[in-house]
Design an enzyme around this catalytic site. Structure first.
Site, PDB file in Angstrom:
ATOM      1  N   ASP A 104       0.887  -1.257   0.178  1.00  0.00           N
ATOM      2  CA  ASP A 104      -0.053   0.035  -0.041  1.00  0.00           C
ATOM      3  C   ASP A 104       0.799   1.198   0.046  1.00  0.00           C
ATOM      4  O   ASP A 104       2.003   1.507   1.003  1.00  0.00           O
ATOM      5  CB  ASP A 104      -1.005  -0.020   1.121  1.00  0.00           C
ATOM      6  CG  ASP A 104      -1.598   1.373   1.412  1.00  0.00           C
ATOM      7  OD1 ASP A 104      -2.535   1.613   0.518  1.00  0.00           O
ATOM      8  OD2 ASP A 104      -1.357   1.941   2.174  1.00  0.00           O
ATOM      9  N   GLU A 126       0.873  -0.799  -5.298  1.00  0.00           N
ATOM     10  CA  GLU A 126      -0.106   0.130  -5.536  1.00  0.00           C
ATOM     11  C   GLU A 126       0.559   1.505  -5.654  1.00  0.00           C
ATOM     12  O   GLU A 126       1.292   2.150  -4.737  1.00  0.00           O
ATOM     13  CB  GLU A 126      -1.287   0.438  -4.277  1.00  0.00           C
ATOM     14  CG  GLU A 126      -2.113   1.246  -4.471  1.00  0.00           C
ATOM     15  CD  GLU A 126      -2.289   2.426  -3.595  1.00  0.00           C
ATOM     16  OE1 GLU A 126      -3.115   3.156  -3.730  1.00  0.00           O
ATOM     17  OE2 GLU A 126      -1.544   2.368  -2.519  1.00  0.00           O
ATOM     18  N   HIS A 178     -11.539   1.438  -3.285  1.00  0.00           N
ATOM     19  CA  HIS A 178     -11.985   1.867  -2.307  1.00  0.00           C
ATOM     20  C   HIS A 178     -11.551   3.237  -2.098  1.00  0.00           C
ATOM     21  O   HIS A 178     -12.181   3.863  -1.191  1.00  0.00           O
ATOM     22  CB  HIS A 178     -11.301   1.061  -0.707  1.00  0.00           C
ATOM     23  CG  HIS A 178      -9.904   1.084  -1.021  1.00  0.00           C
ATOM     24  ND1 HIS A 178      -8.946   0.242  -1.846  1.00  0.00           N
ATOM     25  CD2 HIS A 178      -8.979   1.751  -0.118  1.00  0.00           C
ATOM     26  CE1 HIS A 178      -7.855   0.684  -1.539  1.00  0.00           C
ATOM     27  NE2 HIS A 178      -7.729   1.404  -0.530  1.00  0.00           N
ATOM     28  N   TYR A 186      -6.726  14.489  -8.804  1.00  0.00           N
ATOM     29  CA  TYR A 186      -6.289  13.523  -8.424  1.00  0.00           C
ATOM     30  C   TYR A 186      -7.221  12.094  -8.546  1.00  0.00           C
ATOM     31  O   TYR A 186      -6.823  11.138  -9.057  1.00  0.00           O
ATOM     32  CB  TYR A 186      -5.747  13.706  -6.820  1.00  0.00           C
ATOM     33  CG  TYR A 186      -4.990  12.616  -6.390  1.00  0.00           C
ATOM     34  CD1 TYR A 186      -3.553  12.296  -6.630  1.00  0.00           C
ATOM     35  CD2 TYR A 186      -5.427  11.565  -5.314  1.00  0.00           C
ATOM     36  CE1 TYR A 186      -2.760  11.274  -6.316  1.00  0.00           C
ATOM     37  CE2 TYR A 186      -4.661  10.512  -4.882  1.00  0.00           C
ATOM     38  CZ  TYR A 186      -3.193  10.398  -5.449  1.00  0.00           C
ATOM     39  OH  TYR A 186      -2.440   9.260  -4.991  1.00  0.00           O
ATOM     40  N   GLN A 187      -8.370  12.273  -7.948  1.00  0.00           N
ATOM     41  CA  GLN A 187      -9.179  11.199  -8.144  1.00  0.00           C
ATOM     42  C   GLN A 187     -10.638  11.597  -7.533  1.00  0.00           C
ATOM     43  O   GLN A 187     -10.760  12.749  -7.333  1.00  0.00           O
ATOM     44  CB  GLN A 187      -8.870   9.791  -6.936  1.00  0.00           C
ATOM     45  CG  GLN A 187      -9.036  10.488  -5.459  1.00  0.00           C
ATOM     46  CD  GLN A 187      -8.514   9.560  -4.507  1.00  0.00           C
ATOM     47  OE1 GLN A 187      -7.826   8.472  -4.820  1.00  0.00           O
ATOM     48  NE2 GLN A 187      -8.953   9.436  -3.282  1.00  0.00           N
ATOM     49  N   ARG A 195     -13.902   9.734   0.391  1.00  0.00           N
ATOM     50  CA  ARG A 195     -13.801   8.336   0.049  1.00  0.00           C
ATOM     51  C   ARG A 195     -15.119   7.502   0.656  1.00  0.00           C
ATOM     52  O   ARG A 195     -15.507   6.529   0.026  1.00  0.00           O
ATOM     53  CB  ARG A 195     -12.632   7.811   0.363  1.00  0.00           C
ATOM     54  CG  ARG A 195     -11.406   8.464  -0.515  1.00  0.00           C
ATOM     55  CD  ARG A 195      -9.934   7.954   0.026  1.00  0.00           C
ATOM     56  NE  ARG A 195      -9.625   8.257   1.489  1.00  0.00           N
ATOM     57  CZ  ARG A 195      -8.920   7.987   2.062  1.00  0.00           C
ATOM     58  NH1 ARG A 195      -7.913   7.244   1.352  1.00  0.00           N
ATOM     59  NH2 ARG A 195      -8.525   8.019   3.352  1.00  0.00           N
TER      60      ARG A 195
END
Length: 466
Positions: free
Chosen positions: A191, A231, A288, A331-332, A383
């Site tokens: 991670d 990741e 996630h 970014y996301q 998130r």
């Protein structure tokens, strides 16, 4: 690792426990998945970052079950588990000891401070060069042994970065790898590994020192019989460096390429990406963390990424949220894949089929499996929009929805059909038709799709299901 499609799920949010997760995979989802990535199940699974801030990285949270549950899962499925290489919780016993004793603690060298990287201080240029996935500098003031210090916190103030060069940290990570291998885990997911090593005068992200660390951890993992999945969220040209070291990397670029293609009918970037992407990938449409965008920089122009963000916002009736890098670029996006496509069942299934037919090992996030909607009223971590909780009964109800039943059949085909162990070809036909085809001997599977109107057709030879 290539045992078909894997499910990505939090045990507490997909059934409520490890035992319930196993019941669902062995019962109503029997034959659909060949693997499962169980998101962090350590103590505690519900900390500051949904388990990615372990206090005890060697124990299963007893509220979810125990190591015997992991071993049972591993007897039937390829299990992937997270190794949080970058940090520990500020509530971990090791860090609390440093808070109490400072440099006199046996654990003091484990946790990274500002002066460990910049012993002579830092210039403005040194600090603004540091890569971080969110605005601001990665430091938090903490009193350690009565002395006010700056500890390195790449993500949140509750996640204290480890010094990857410290022998105690390396011993800690090796102990985690051994515990996972001893309990049947097949693959470890490193991670946030791109941030694991900080070197003065660099961006502190995916540097040569970082890659050397990744290579070392990978060698240790392989020595224990584990495969390694890295990741890394970065433009695809930088991910290639990690891909050459580990067994698998995520293809995060694929998701925005598919979503743009299905939303606009423009499959150009997707076709371009199919020709240059790394071969050893795990593919995702959502995770996630939401839908990554930074990875598509270079494939998609900044204006195309911005337009995709606007499309997702419109399709989700304004319930999605975008996070940005320090320079202001996207970014996301926190949004379910189903909402990102406006809850249009046909286009959603087309997007999933593109995901399933592209080479790589497909991982399907549990909310995506259930065609879940965005959680509303989220005021903290964005998130959480894409991290809904489903009881075992709620999962069973969702699995009866027509769109979910069709998706489950598609995933089962990808997991069980022998054609997907063969060769892949992508071709264009007149009329804007994209064809993705697999063949292994006499076994064949083919997807024909028109991106402009969402039409698709799947054909395949008959096969015996496993």
């Amino acid at each position: 690792m290539d045992t078909g499609v894997a499910l990505i799920a939090y045990a507490d949010r997909f059934g409520g426990s490890l035992a319930a997760l196993e019941r669902l995979l062995d019962g109503p989802l029997a034959g659909v998945f060949g693997g499962v990535h169980v998101l962090p199940f350590y103590v505690p699974y519900d900390g500051a970052d949904a388990g990615f801030d372990p206090e005890d990285h060697l124990s299963v949270d007893p509220r979810l079950g125990g190591w015997d549950d992991i071993r049972r899962l591993a007897r039937a499925f390829d299990v992937t588990a997270d190794v949080i290489v970058n940090h520990l919780s500020d509530r971990s016993p090791a860090f609390r000891d440093v808070v109490a004793l400072g440099d006199h603690s046996p654990s003091s060298g484990m946790f990274l401070t500002f002066d460990a990287v910049f012993p002579a201080g830092a210039r403005e240029a040194d600090l603004v060069r540091i890569t971080r996935p969110r605005p601001g500098l990665p430091f938090t003031p903490v009193v350690l042994g009565g002395r006010r210090r700056l500890v390195w916190t790449t993500f949140t103030p509750h996640q204290i970065d480890l010094d990857a060069r410290n022998p105690a940290v390396r011993a800690h990570l090796l102990a985690v790898l051994r515990r996972l291998a001893d309990n049947g885990v097949a693959t470890v997911r490193l991670d946030a590994v791109g941030y694991a090593v900080k070197t003065k005068g660099t961006s502190c992200f995916l540097t040569p020192d970082t890659l050397a660390f990744v290579a070392d951890v990978t060698a240790q993992a392989r020595g224990l019989g584990l495969s390694v999945l890295a990741e890394v969220h970065a433009p695809s040209r930088r991910e290639a460096a990690a891909a050459a070291i580990v067994d698998h990397v995520y293809d995060f670029t694929l998701a925005p390429a598919i979503l743009r293609a299905v939303s606009t009918g423009d499959g150009g970037p997707l076709r371009e990406w199919l020709g240059v992407r790394p071969p050893n990938t795990v593919t995702v449409l959502d995770t996630h963390d939401g839908i990554g965008l930074v990875d598509a920089a270079g494939l998609l122009a900044a204006g195309q990424i911005d337009a995709l963000v606007e499309t997702i916002s419109r399709n989700s009736a304004g319930t999605s949220r975008v996070s940005t890098t320090p320079d202001g670029s996207a970014y996301q996006v926190s949004c379910t894949a189903y909402d990102a496509l406006g809850r249009d069942d046909r286009r959603y299934l087309l997007a999933r089929l593109l995901h399933l037919f592209v080479p790589g090992i497909p991982h399907v996030y549990y909310v995506g499996l259930l065609a879940g909607r965005n959680a509303v009223g989220v005021t903290g971590d964005a998130r959480e929009i894409n991290r809904r909780s489903y009881t075992e009964a709620a999962v069973l109800t969702a699995l009866r929805r027509p769109v979910v039943r069709r998706l489950s059949r598609m995933i089962r085909l990808r997991t069980t059909h022998p054609a997907f162990r063969g060769t892949f070809a992508a071709t264009d036909r007149p009329g804007g038709e994209l064809v993705l085809a697999w063949q292994a001997g006499p076994a064949r599977a083919q997807l024909r799709a028109r991106l402009d109107d969402g039409w698709f057709r799947v054909t395949h030879t008959r096969h015996e299901r496993r």
